[in-house]
Enzyme design. Sequence first.
Site, short mmCIF file in Angstrom:
data_model
loop_
_atom_site.label_atom_id
_atom_site.label_comp_id
_atom_site.label_asym_id
_atom_site.label_seq_id
_atom_site.Cartn_x
_atom_site.Cartn_y
_atom_site.Cartn_z
N ASP A 1 72.88 45.74 34.55
CA ASP A 1 71.82 46.75 34.56
C ASP A 1 71.39 47.03 33.13
O ASP A 1 72.16 47.50 32.31
CB ASP A 1 72.35 48.03 35.22
N SER B 1 65.53 51.13 38.14
CA SER B 1 66.54 50.30 38.81
C SER B 1 66.46 50.35 40.32
O SER B 1 67.02 49.47 40.99
CB SER B 1 67.95 50.75 38.37
N HIS C 1 70.60 54.00 27.23
CA HIS C 1 69.87 55.26 27.39
C HIS C 1 70.38 56.33 26.43
O HIS C 1 69.61 57.17 25.97
CB HIS C 1 70.02 55.77 28.83
N ASP D 1 68.15 43.79 35.89
CA ASP D 1 67.04 44.42 36.60
C ASP D 1 65.87 44.72 35.67
O ASP D 1 64.71 44.70 36.06
CB ASP D 1 67.51 45.69 37.31
#
Length: 536
Positions: A46, A121, A347, A384
């Site tokens: 991810d 996502s 993030h 993703d």
Amino acid sequence: PALLSSPDAEKTPGYWNKGARRRLELALALQPAAQRAKNIILFMGDGMGLSTMSAARIYKGQLAGGSGEESVLAMETFPHMALAKVSGAVLGGTLLLPLLETPLHPSCFQTYTIDRQVPDSAGTGTAYLCGVKANAKTLGLSGAAVYGKCRTTFGNEVDSILHRARLAGKSVGIVTTTRVQHASPGAAYAHSASRGWYADANMPKEALRDGCKDIAYQLVHNTDINVILGGGRMYMTPKQTADPEYPEDPDQNGTRKDGRDLVAEWLSTKQDARYVWDKKGLDAVEDDSVSHLMGLFEPKDMRYELNRNTSTDPSIVEMTEKAIRILRKNPNGFFLFVEDEIDHGHHSGRAKQALMEAVMLDRAVARAGELTSSTDTLTVVTADHSHVFTFGGSTPRGNSIFGLAPKKAKDKRAYTSILYGNGPGYSIRDGVRPAASLPAAEDKDYRQQAAVPLETETHSGEDVVVLAQGPMAHLFHGVQEQHYIAHAMAYAACIEPYATEPGCKAARRASHGTQCSPQPLLALPAFCMAALIVRG
């Protein structure tokens, strides 16, 4: 694998010529593996964009004591490659036919959603697992569904390849370092107008009144999943239920308002099922003694690898191994989805946390390769989406990936090689940018500087890589849409809507599949055709 090198050897043309010749020989010997796949493992990094993969490769090499640049990730040894398009236009024509006819070209995949140039996502999970593009923040629904609008759920559900693999008689599993109700794993089993509806407590009254179910409820009731490993305990138990690991912390208690104990409900409907909540419990499970295993190791997401308590929480490698050992007992094969949350590190602007997660995902890929065979197992590794993460600054060979650029910036201050385009790392003090310094920049929680101030760093829209090995791995090539991934995997394993394709009957009769020539797709079931419609 990389040639063993030394500074002196690399200065000679013979070193590079020999390496190139060996790679040419390997390329010339490469042939498509045209048998059908018995097993499929989909590894999802991810947030693992190309820059993250490159930096993780260097970090892996430096962890092993090398300079890093010459290192090779396990996933990079896969013979077939594609890129998934995060943004851009859809190409004309059908999806599988060109790949079946020209099997050895690289490919590229777009990951945008119907409503966003840069995706999230949930929308991407629906694409690569369910085979259709969707709207951002929705799970397991077509583009006709509207985010946050419960009533648009009904009639717009799309089933994932995990769900269809289970209906085909295969065992199926989910491994994640997030909560198991999170967007990526959620797309494997849920149909939800909001990725945030983890439990009924997270849903608006209107959605509950209109008949929508929370994601945790759907985890237990939608698909018979054999192995579920990750975080997310609090969404499974009634409100104020004490957490087994943190009984004195009320913030970790169960959250459900409906009074359901979903773990107990899941156990009551299974034979030979086990539930565990720590590493000790996982290690105690004998592979041959269970057909179903649920392990929830944190109330929400699992901890970063660099923060993980190794005595209480299993690693992604350990969870992947346990899942494979249980799933592979099924003579019909298995489908396993494995996700590592590299995304959360990015993030937060903490590159070291993100890159360590990428290294751990690669270790899980390597371990899976030791536990399976490429003759009957199609293994796919992808992402993703990417992040606004980069590294540069003309750093010398062997420079720590978390180190400083060799020259100062225009403001006469040092800066790290790794930088973010936006995020919490933005900092101005007394009107100037603070200088980066060592050893602070090497700390696991150091936030690399960002150009634009944001509370959290964002996804980026460039293409992501797809790497594949095993039966039908050659289907991954060319510039493709992200939803193609689900179709190629389903075709490779004779899973609906490709269960009646030529060669599938023979594959089902054989214990490890059978040799068959890929055939053009002359017709597809009506419910699948929507996924192949070309958007202009």
